[in-house]
Write an enzyme that holds these catalytic residues in place. Structure first.
Site, short mmCIF file in Angstrom:
data_model
loop_
_atom_site.label_atom_id
_atom_site.label_comp_id
_atom_site.label_asym_id
_atom_site.label_seq_id
_atom_site.Cartn_x
_atom_site.Cartn_y
_atom_site.Cartn_z
CD1 TRP A 28 -2.79 1.60 0.48
CD2 TRP A 28 -1.37 2.26 2.02
NE1 TRP A 28 -3.40 2.78 0.80
CE2 TRP A 28 -2.44 3.32 1.74
CE3 TRP A 28 -0.70 2.87 3.17
CZ2 TRP A 28 -2.59 4.55 2.37
CZ3 TRP A 28 -0.72 3.81 3.67
CH2 TRP A 28 -1.45 4.98 3.55
CG ASP A 76 -13.05 8.98 -2.88
OD1 ASP A 76 -13.03 8.27 -1.98
OD2 ASP A 76 -12.18 8.82 -3.94
CG ASP A 77 -15.36 6.28 1.79
OD1 ASP A 77 -16.56 6.17 2.07
OD2 ASP A 77 -14.72 5.53 2.21
NE ARG A 97 -10.13 2.44 4.68
CZ ARG A 97 -10.58 3.37 3.81
NH1 ARG A 97 -11.57 2.70 2.74
NH2 ARG A 97 -10.44 4.47 3.82
CD1 TRP A 140 -14.89 -2.02 -7.76
CD2 TRP A 140 -17.01 -1.94 -9.14
NE1 TRP A 140 -15.78 -3.00 -7.46
CE2 TRP A 140 -16.86 -2.90 -8.32
CE3 TRP A 140 -17.89 -1.75 -10.09
CZ2 TRP A 140 -18.12 -4.02 -8.52
CZ3 TRP A 140 -18.90 -2.34 -10.03
CH2 TRP A 140 -18.91 -3.74 -9.51
CG ASP A 141 -11.69 2.04 -3.38
OD1 ASP A 141 -10.55 1.35 -3.31
OD2 ASP A 141 -11.42 3.32 -2.65
CG ASN A 161 -10.30 0.50 -0.07
OD1 ASN A 161 -9.28 0.66 -0.73
ND2 ASN A 161 -11.29 1.36 0.09
CB CYS A 217 -9.70 2.38 -6.89
SG CYS A 217 -8.80 2.91 -5.34
CG ASP A 231 -4.77 5.05 -1.61
OD1 ASP A 231 -5.38 5.55 -2.31
OD2 ASP A 231 -5.20 4.57 -0.54
C1 GLA Z 1 -9.06 3.91 -0.74
C2 GLA Z 1 -8.89 4.68 -2.04
C3 GLA Z 1 -8.63 6.12 -1.95
C4 GLA Z 1 -10.03 6.52 -1.21
C5 GLA Z 1 -10.40 5.75 0.22
C6 GLA Z 1 -11.69 6.11 0.44
O1 GLA Z 1 -7.80 3.92 0.09
O2 GLA Z 1 -7.38 4.33 -2.67
O3 GLA Z 1 -8.41 6.82 -3.04
O4 GLA Z 1 -11.17 6.49 -2.21
O5 GLA Z 1 -10.20 4.51 -0.28
O6 GLA Z 1 -12.12 5.25 1.57
#
Ligand code: GLA
EC number: 3.2.1.22
Length: 752
Positions: A205, A381-382, A458, A492-493, A495, A543, A565
């Protein structure tokens, strides 16, 4: 096809070959790239840049014969013959380079396929049965020597780039269920040599795309992901170069522009493995496909398993040309908008400015400022959904958070449209927080092993997308968001990585538990494909905590990726450098942010822009903190970017000076496909001992054309002509006027 079916194994190999040749060999013509010689039993794939040859030997095995620079059509290739045994200890079958080797017989090299039959038998030996050439696609059918297990080896060729795609389809035509324990897509073989070097990309990461180059020694280098997805730790890409002590150009070491390069990448977004093996006679085998770790795929009578495509190509002009070939191939053959993907718009993304504290006033204020500098797409974003305040809650509950957006998303989307931008939205569809309505209602929807802890990453769990009900839920909520709102783009994430990958729904006795590694990804791909078909104007970014899901599988269904990131502009230089070894700048999103700008002396706004202008330009800074000067610089550079983005995103990239290994200088150049425009970016970390910036020699220009140079930002040394030939810029070179710390300059060369 009925003719194919006639060819069962009771036919003897020679008869089979003659029959097949009569049925399927067609006269050679200039348009055909795949040929079969029915006398020698040799298949040849010929493109302007390479020849790939393999054939069927007297034992009906398929072995590699040649992979390299183009051979003349009439050049004789040896009749395929199994290698002579070196001794009773090194038998022929263990050293012959097979195109697709099953685990059976006398074999100690990495097998492509391994099967256990219900009677406990585990021996599988594949022999040629028949083949079919259909334009640029070749299908070779092989079969076990006694059991009705058929494996089709599929080859496709993209003639313009010479990239060959290979995969296999394993079919059970016995009358009992069998279990596939290992299934690779292909083995790529290189001839004996002691001077091969392996290049691969690894990281973690915020530190993805780090390039390793090392000699290939005896033994096996394993590149893999056991994480259920592509992963950041290794990327499913490789390149093999020669140090050239025994290659055709021993006078030159392999580098960016010189020497032979064999490269490839796997089109799969689940657990994968690529083995690079140098065997006891110094042959190189590269075998890649599904990761056999924790893998078992039961196949009922009549069922098939197909493996992901393993693409590979060849360059005789260094690893720079290998990248350019692969970039062109991805743009024209892989991306959903192939063969002419739309140029990436300049975007603004809210994440680094507001994190999850999104609401109408805050986003609207950012959107107004973004529009002023020429941004074309505003992405929230989020944080906009469910009870999302931080990363402990909300994932899975895809309704608009009423505290943050009392009137829904429409007012913000309308505002963004009124500012002449389109609107994008962040989603993380495959995940659920335990603190969510979805999890409270469906605790059984996550990957888990009955009675065992559910490890969080997470603070979230993985939905089991292999389940039909989960697939339906995910598709339906995404479809609804896209139907109810005028949305141009989804980020589209994804994580977290997999843990406890059980599928209890199948029941305790099911032998299908481990098929989750395949079925999950198939459903992911099918959701993406169905959404694209239903909402054809929507673009999607892949993503995964940065660059954790970048591969040729997901790139067939998404328009761009988020490489990392880490948006520190200096770090980004080496991240982007590594990324472009494998993947096209067309998909490489790059934001200008406030990362690492808080200490005095760190990169200027212009430096940060020039770094990001080497990919799909975006802005992620908190615009509320910008000065008038920042806005003015941003506006100018975004306007300049729009005049060069086609060259940057779709042209030919030359990595002139690498930023790797702590280099103080770096430079890239992009040349448009018609050679009318070139763009040069140069970066200086620190001037030390008052040395000047090294002279930069352009590449890939038309030597006879006159090119006029104009600065995008910064200056060249005073005595630089304004106009000169391509030869001049390539042979004389240019001296960027850069001194100090974190300086950057960029120039545009345009043909007159
Ligand atoms: C990930 C993505 C970031 C952002 C966060 C949001 O880490 O890589 O760009 O969108 O999630 O929680």
């Amino acid at each position: 096809m009925s003719k194919l079916k006639l060819m069962t194994t009771y036919l003897r190999p020679a008869y089979l070959l003659a029959l097949t040749a009569a049925l399927f060999s067609v006269p050679a013509s200039a348009q055909e790239h795949i040929h079969f010689d029915s006398t020698t039993h040799v298949f040849r794939i010929d493109t302007p840049g390479e020849t790939y040859a393999f054939g069927v030997n007297a034992q009906s095995e398929i072995q590699t014969l040649y992979w390299g620079s183009p051979l003349a059509a009439a050049d004789p290739l040896p009749t395929p013959a199994a290698y002579r045994s070196l001794s009773g200890m090194e038998e022929s079958s263990n050293i012959t380079p097979y195109e697709y080797r099953a685990w059976g017989g006398l074999n100690f090299t990495e097998p492509a396929v391994k099967i256990t039959f219900p009677d406990g038998n585990r021996d599988l030996v594949l022999h040629y049965v028949s083949h079919k050439i259909d334009g640029d696609k070749l299908t070779i059918t092989t079969k076990d020597i006694s059991r009705d297990v058929f494996v089709d080896l599929i080859y496709t060729v993209a003639p313009a780039t010479g990239v060959i795609g290979r995969n296999s389809v394993i079919t059970n035509k016995t009358n009992a269920k069998l279990t596939i324990e290992q299934a690779a897509s292909a083995t790529w073989n290189l001839p004996h040599g002691t001077d091969y070097q392996l290049s691969y990309l690894s990281g973690r990461w915020a530190a993805e795309w780090q390039l390793t180059q090392e000699p290939i020694k005896d033994g096996t280098t394993v590149l893999e992901s056991r994480r259920g997805s592509t992963g950041q730790q290794n990327n499913p890409w490789f390149a093999i170069t020669r140090a050239n002590t025994s290659g055709p150009h021993p006078e030159f070491p392999t580098n960016e522009e010189v020497g032979q390069v064999w490269f490839g990448a796997l089109a799969w977004s689940g657990s994968w493995r690529i083995n690079v093996e140098r065997n006891q006679v110094h042959d190189i085998h590269v075998t890649g496909g599904y990761n056999p770790f924790d893998f078992a795929y039961p196949l009922a009578p009549g069922a098939s398993l197909s493996t992901p495509v393993f693409y590979a190509g060849y360059s005789s002009h260094g690893i720079g040309e290998a990248s350019r070939i692969f970039h062109r191939f991805q743009n024209t053959q892989i991306l959903p908008q192939k063969p002419t993907p739309k140029l990436r718009p300049v975007i603004y993304n809210s994440w680094e400015a507001t994190e999850m504290a999104v609401d109408y006033p805050g986003q609207a204020a950012l959107a107004e400022k973004a529009a002023r500098i020429g941004v074309e797409r505003f992405i929230m974003d989020d944080g906009w959904f469910g009870q999302r305040k931080d990363d402990h809650a909300g994932l899975g509950d895809w309704y608009v958070n009423k505290q943050k957006f009392p009137d829904g998303l429409k007012p913000l989307i309308d505002k963004v449209h009124a500012l002449n931008m389109d609107f994008g939205l962040w989603v993380e569809p495959e995940m659920v927080n335990p603190n969510s309505d979805l999890y409270r209602a469906h605790p059984d929807w996550v990957l888990n092993m009955t009675g065992r802890p559910r490890s969080e990453g997470r603070n979230q769990l993985m939905l089991n997308l292999a389940r039909k009900d989960v697939r339906a839920y995910v598709f339906n909520f995404l479809d609804k968001i896209l139907t109810d709102n005028d949305i141009a783009f989804l980020k589209w994430d994804y994580n977290r990585q997999w843990s406890e990958p059980g599928w209890p729904e199948l029941g305790p006795d099911s032998d299908k538990q481990k098929t989750v590694y395949v079925e999950y990804i198939r459903n992911l791909y099918s959701i993406l494909a169905e959404l694209r078909a239903k909402h054809p104007k929507v673009e999607i970014q892949s993503c995964s905590s940065g660059g954790g899901r970048v591969d040729l599988g997901i790139l067939g269904l998404t328009d761009e990726v988020w490489p990392s990131d880490n948006t520190n502009p200096f770090d980004r230089l080496s991240i982007q450098d590594g990324f472009t070894y494998a993947y096209t700048p067309q998909v490489m999103t790059a934001w200008v942010t406030d990362s690492a700008t808080h200490a005095p002396g760190l990169p200027s706004t212009a430096y940060r822009f020039l770094v990001s202008m080497q990919g799909g330009l975006g802005v992620g800074s908190n615009l509320n903190h910008w000065t008038d000067d920042d806005f003015a610089t941003a506006k100018d550079l975004i306007a300049a970017y729009k005049t060069i983005r086609q060259t940057v995103q779709q042209g030919s990239l030359y990595r002139l000076i690498s930023p790797r290994d702590g280099s103080e200088h770096s430079a890239t150049e992009s040349v448009s496909t018609d050679l009318h425009q070139a763009v040069l970016f140069t970066f200086l970390h620190t001037t030390s001992l008052n040395y000047p910036f090294p002279r930069v020699y352009l590449k890939g220009l038309d030597p006879a054309k006159q090119y006029h140079v104009t600065p995008i930002y910064g200056t060249l040394k005073k005595d630089t002509p304004e106009t000169a030939s391509g030869s001049y810029w390539m042979n004389h070179g240019v001296d960027p006027d850069l001194t100090g710390d974190f300086k950057a300059a960029a120039f545009k060369f345009e043909a007159e």
